[in-house]
Design a protein around this motif. Structure first.
Motif, PDB file in Angstrom:
ATOM      1  N   VAL A   7      51.435  33.464  37.952  1.00 22.15           N
ATOM      2  CA  VAL A   7      50.964  33.442  39.345  1.00 22.15           C
ATOM      3  C   VAL A   7      51.701  32.335  40.087  1.00 22.15           C
ATOM      4  O   VAL A   7      51.714  31.193  39.648  1.00 22.15           O
ATOM      5  CB  VAL A   7      49.441  33.204  39.429  1.00 22.15           C
ATOM      6  CG1 VAL A   7      49.008  33.039  40.890  1.00 22.15           C
ATOM      7  CG2 VAL A   7      48.668  34.348  38.788  1.00 22.15           C
ATOM      8  N   CYS A  12      49.903  32.348  46.338  1.00 28.93           N
ATOM      9  CA  CYS A  12      48.526  32.841  46.173  1.00 28.93           C
ATOM     10  C   CYS A  12      47.663  32.428  47.356  1.00 28.93           C
ATOM     11  O   CYS A  12      47.685  31.283  47.790  1.00 28.93           O
ATOM     12  CB  CYS A  12      47.929  32.274  44.888  1.00 28.93           C
ATOM     13  SG  CYS A  12      46.174  32.619  44.715  1.00 28.93           S
ATOM     14  N   MET A  13      46.901  33.382  47.914  1.00 28.53           N
ATOM     15  CA  MET A  13      46.028  33.036  49.026  1.00 28.53           C
ATOM     16  C   MET A  13      44.561  33.156  48.632  1.00 28.53           C
ATOM     17  O   MET A  13      43.689  33.317  49.484  1.00 28.53           O
ATOM     18  CB  MET A  13      46.359  33.873  50.253  1.00 28.53           C
ATOM     19  CG  MET A  13      46.340  35.360  50.010  1.00 28.53           C
ATOM     20  SD  MET A  13      46.922  36.181  51.523  1.00 28.53           S
ATOM     21  CE  MET A  13      46.251  37.804  51.293  1.00 28.53           C
ATOM     22  N   ALA A  14      44.317  33.100  47.324  1.00 24.09           N
ATOM     23  CA  ALA A  14      42.947  33.057  46.806  1.00 24.09           C
ATOM     24  C   ALA A  14      42.085  34.225  47.275  1.00 24.09           C
ATOM     25  O   ALA A  14      40.914  34.064  47.563  1.00 24.09           O
ATOM     26  CB  ALA A  14      42.277  31.722  47.153  1.00 24.09           C
ATOM     27  N   SER A  15      42.686  35.408  47.339  1.00 28.31           N
ATOM     28  CA  SER A  15      41.919  36.578  47.771  1.00 28.31           C
ATOM     29  C   SER A  15      40.859  36.966  46.750  1.00 28.31           C
ATOM     30  O   SER A  15      39.888  37.628  47.083  1.00 28.31           O
ATOM     31  CB  SER A  15      42.848  37.777  47.970  1.00 28.31           C
ATOM     32  OG  SER A  15      43.346  38.228  46.720  1.00 28.31           O
ATOM     33  N   GLY A  16      41.085  36.583  45.491  1.00 34.88           N
ATOM     34  CA  GLY A  16      40.125  36.938  44.449  1.00 34.88           C
ATOM     35  C   GLY A  16      40.304  38.347  43.916  1.00 34.88           C
ATOM     36  O   GLY A  16      39.524  38.828  43.091  1.00 34.88           O
ATOM     37  N   CYS A  18      42.755  39.652  41.938  1.00 40.36           N
ATOM     38  CA  CYS A  18      43.135  39.756  40.524  1.00 40.36           C
ATOM     39  C   CYS A  18      41.938  39.476  39.624  1.00 40.36           C
ATOM     40  O   CYS A  18      41.656  40.235  38.692  1.00 40.36           O
ATOM     41  CB  CYS A  18      44.288  38.813  40.207  1.00 40.36           C
ATOM     42  SG  CYS A  18      44.019  37.113  40.731  1.00 40.36           S
ATOM     43  N   LEU A  28      40.035  32.647  39.178  1.00 40.64           N
ATOM     44  CA  LEU A  28      40.341  32.016  40.445  1.00 40.64           C
ATOM     45  C   LEU A  28      39.738  30.631  40.433  1.00 40.64           C
ATOM     46  O   LEU A  28      38.523  30.470  40.346  1.00 40.64           O
ATOM     47  CB  LEU A  28      39.750  32.845  41.591  1.00 40.64           C
ATOM     48  CG  LEU A  28      39.996  32.320  42.992  1.00 40.64           C
ATOM     49  CD1 LEU A  28      41.488  32.241  43.279  1.00 40.64           C
ATOM     50  CD2 LEU A  28      39.318  33.222  44.004  1.00 40.64           C
ATOM     51  N   ALA A  33      44.725  31.329  41.943  1.00 39.07           N
ATOM     52  CA  ALA A  33      44.409  32.047  40.710  1.00 39.07           C
ATOM     53  C   ALA A  33      45.396  31.669  39.608  1.00 39.07           C
ATOM     54  O   ALA A  33      46.483  31.154  39.876  1.00 39.07           O
ATOM     55  CB  ALA A  33      44.476  33.540  40.973  1.00 39.07           C
ATOM     56  N   CYS A  53      47.977  42.543  44.482  1.00 38.10           N
ATOM     57  CA  CYS A  53      47.956  41.192  45.050  1.00 38.10           C
ATOM     58  C   CYS A  53      48.579  41.209  46.447  1.00 38.10           C
ATOM     59  O   CYS A  53      49.748  41.535  46.600  1.00 38.10           O
ATOM     60  CB  CYS A  53      48.727  40.229  44.151  1.00 38.10           C
ATOM     61  SG  CYS A  53      48.968  38.628  44.943  1.00 38.10           S
ATOM     62  N   PRO A  54      47.788  40.863  47.462  1.00 39.19           N
ATOM     63  CA  PRO A  54      48.307  40.949  48.824  1.00 39.19           C
ATOM     64  C   PRO A  54      49.423  39.947  49.106  1.00 39.19           C
ATOM     65  O   PRO A  54      50.196  40.121  50.035  1.00 39.19           O
ATOM     66  CB  PRO A  54      47.083  40.663  49.698  1.00 39.19           C
ATOM     67  CG  PRO A  54      46.107  39.967  48.818  1.00 39.19           C
ATOM     68  CD  PRO A  54      46.392  40.413  47.418  1.00 39.19           C
ATOM     69  N   ALA A  55      49.500  38.906  48.279  1.00 37.63           N
ATOM     70  CA  ALA A  55      50.505  37.875  48.509  1.00 37.63           C
ATOM     71  C   ALA A  55      51.754  38.094  47.659  1.00 37.63           C
ATOM     72  O   ALA A  55      52.689  37.307  47.736  1.00 37.63           O
ATOM     73  CB  ALA A  55      49.910  36.506  48.213  1.00 37.63           C
ATOM     74  N   ALA A  57      52.010  37.512  44.620  1.00 37.71           N
ATOM     75  CA  ALA A  57      52.130  36.238  43.912  1.00 37.71           C
ATOM     76  C   ALA A  57      52.163  36.417  42.397  1.00 37.71           C
ATOM     77  O   ALA A  57      52.424  35.464  41.666  1.00 37.71           O
ATOM     78  CB  ALA A  57      50.958  35.328  44.297  1.00 37.71           C
ATOM     79  N   ILE A  58      51.877  37.624  41.919  1.00 36.53           N
ATOM     80  CA  ILE A  58      51.782  37.838  40.475  1.00 36.53           C
ATOM     81  C   ILE A  58      53.022  38.561  39.969  1.00 36.53           C
ATOM     82  O   ILE A  58      53.410  39.588  40.512  1.00 36.53           O
ATOM     83  CB  ILE A  58      50.522  38.666  40.138  1.00 36.53           C
ATOM     84  CG1 ILE A  58      49.275  37.966  40.682  1.00 36.53           C
ATOM     85  CG2 ILE A  58      50.419  38.910  38.635  1.00 36.53           C
ATOM     86  CD1 ILE A  58      48.008  38.766  40.515  1.00 36.53           C
TER      87      ILE A  58
HETATM   88  S1  SF4 Z   1      45.384  38.676  43.887  1.00 33.75           S
HETATM   89 FE1  SF4 Z   1      47.147  37.380  44.422  1.00 33.75          FE
HETATM   90  S2  SF4 Z   1      46.511  36.233  46.229  1.00 33.75           S
HETATM   91 FE2  SF4 Z   1      44.673  37.112  45.351  1.00 33.75          FE
HETATM   92  S3  SF4 Z   1      43.858  35.491  44.027  1.00 33.75           S
HETATM   93 FE3  SF4 Z   1      45.133  36.790  42.719  1.00 33.75          FE
HETATM   94  S4  SF4 Z   1      47.157  35.857  42.802  1.00 33.75           S
HETATM   95 FE4  SF4 Z   1      46.008  34.965  44.480  1.00 33.75          FE
END
Ligand code: SF4
Ligand code: HEM
Lengths: 72, 396
Positions: A7, A12-16, A18, A28, A33, A53-55, A57-58
């Motif tokens: 990650v 990561c924008m901590a969308s929660g 994942c 998270l 995350a 993942c909207p960002a 980031a994964i």
């Molecule tokens: S899905 Fe992506 S943006 Fe959202 S918490 Fe997980 S890593 Fe972060």
């Protein structure tokens, strides 16, 4: 066989998302995350997480260090 | 610990007109436990008002949305919001969400920025040509998200008057009876089903076409799921954004120092959109109920398996345990994880798109009109799940 999950904490924008889809694989913390363990099973679900993942980031890589997720 | 025997209090707390956050929330945040509330329809529920509790309920898999389909769920209007991606749990939810997630990632959406920017400028040109006063909602706030979502999804923009009526009703909490609500939903579904058929015959480069492929070639979703997902994206994709644009302008006009700062430092626009998302309590009430699938302690209350919990996102976003000076609008506030787009698996699909639209819409507007002001009485939306001006006359 396993894949590796990473990650990018900067993205990561901590969308929660994942941790919601795969709580056994991702957690998270307060702001970002992380994978519970770098090694993740070779499952469709893992690619689903990376795709969702909207960002973006994964990243999931296979044994040969080829990126398998997110899928193009 | 609080127990379910407490007499429920009437909810929602917020005044439907204006954008104030009811003082009842601050009291609730300071009291231990969750609040027992009752809405106009459906069973009583727990209400979470603190940031940590909100994030737990929205983010934890032990809370289910799908269970609401079997229940007399707490709601403001008689019609039950069922079906659609927001009423699903993983793995079904994941199956649908991954089909569309790619189209809405930060990376993908960023490609639309030049188009959105051009759109905002041409709308402002039209406003200037027509001269003040002008209704900011009808001439600016609505056309932007409508044009963008129509183009992405593959819905003809000329149909805006038609789906405006249906989508207004879908988010309405008003006097619609369950039967009227149902009829409205069926009309919207029939309209979308016709568009799906047209796309099947003549595929295009849009989200609807890619969903049709996922159905016809991959069998990854049912026909009804396909139609409902398109309906969901169309409704969710324009109404909220169109409401937040005038809301943000209202709030900034109310905070002239912050507005001045934003004009002087346009690089603050991205952060200020996040701050405005945090600061503006958009909803009249809380989000859709989550049902506990096992006994879970939330903020000092033992929520029993099968009990519904509502989350007041607007209140969580003003929690002093999370945000410094939560009641103050600060366009330069360092990045915060507000819950304005929800949290967890249902975290807003369109969040990156909404952010981009809000940044462009707000930036272009305040950049063009240094003397932007209200030029008449604001008419507020009434009996809708979201709050905001229905008509907002402005001059410049
Ligand atoms: S899905 Fe992506 S943006 Fe959202 S918490 Fe997980 S890593 Fe972060
Ligand atoms: C400022 C504008 C917007 C706001 C404030 C907003 C807010 C939200 C919130 C709070 C949720 C979560 C609801 C819940 O968990 O109960 C949500 C979900 C959703 N939003 Fe948005 N939204 C906005 C714009 C958009 C846009 C532009 C789209 C376009 C695609 C969109 C599509 C959706 C969808 C499809 C869901 C359901 C997701 C799911 O269940 O997985 N939204 N939105």
């Amino acid at each position: 066989m396993t894949w590796k999950a990473e990650v990018d904490g900067g993205r990561c924008m901590a969308s929660g998302m994942c941790a919601g889809i795969a709580p056994d694989l991702f957690v998270l913390d307060d702001e970002r995350a992380r994978p519970l363990s770098e090694e993740v099973p070779e499952e469709e679900r893992v690619l689903d997480v990376a795709d969702s993942c909207p960002a973006m980031a994964i990243t999931i890589v296979d044994g040969g260090a080829t990126v398998v997720g997110p899928r193009p | 610990m609080t127990t379910a025997e407490t007499t429920p209090i009437a909810y929602p707390f917020n005044d439907p007109e204006g954008l104030d956050l009811s003082g009842a929330y601050e009291e609730a945040r300071h009291r231990p436990g969750l609040v027992r509330v009752r809405l106009r329809y459906g069973e009583p529920a727990w209400l979470a008002t603190r940031y940590a509790d909100a994030r737990l309920v929205l983010g934890d898999r032990r809370f289910s949305r799908a269970e609401a389909l079997n229940r007399d769920t707490p709601r403001q209007g008689e019609g039950q919001m069922d079906g659609g991606i927001l009423s699903m749990d993983p793995p079904d939810h994941t199956r649908l969400r991954t089909l569309v997630a790619k189209a809405f990632t930060v990376h993908q959406v960023e490609k639309l920025r030049p188009y959105v920017r051009e759109l905002t400028h041409s709308l402002l040109d039209e406003l200037e040509a027509a001269g003040p006063p002008a209704d900011l909602v009808d001439r600016y706030a609505l056309p932007i998200p409508v044009a963008v979502i129509c183009r992405l999804l593959g819905v003809p923009e000329e149909d805006r008057p038609k789906f405006r009526v249906w989508s207004d009703a879908a988010l309405s909490t008003s006097s619609l009876t369950a039967a009227e609500w149902e009829r409205n939903r069926e009309e919207l579904r029939a309209y979308m089903a016709r568009l799906v058929q047209e796309h099947r015959e003549a595929p295009r480069d849009d989200i609807m076409t890619s969903l049709i492929e996922a159905r016809d070639q991959g069998d990854r979703l049912s026909e009804l799921e396909l139609v409902d997902l398109c309906v969901g994206i169309l409704v969710a994709g324009h109404e909220t954004t169109a409401t937040q644009i005038p809301n943000f302008v209202m709030v900034l006009l109310d905070h002239p120092d912050e507005l001045r700062r934003l004009r002087e430092e346009p690089e603050l626009i991205k952060g200020s959109v996040e701050e405005l998302m945090r600061f503006v309590p958009l909803g009249v009430g809380a989000s859709q109920a989550r049902y506990a699938t096992e006994d879970i302690e939330v903020g000092g209350t033992l929520v029993r398996a099968g009990e519904p919990v509502l989350v007041a996102v607007g209140s969580a976003n003003r929690d002093a345990l999370r945000f410094d000076e939560p009641g103050r609008l600060n366009v330069a506030r360092p990045a915060t994880q507000h819950l304005g787009f929800g949290h967890g698996v249902h975290h807003c699909l369109g969040a990156p798109l909404a952010r981009l639209e809000l940044q462009e819409a707000l930036g272009a507007l305040i950049g063009r009109f240094p003397n932007l002001h209200l030029a008449g009485d604001v008419v507020w939306k009434d009996q809708m799940l979201v709050r905001g001006p229905r008509v907002m006359p402005v001059g410049w």
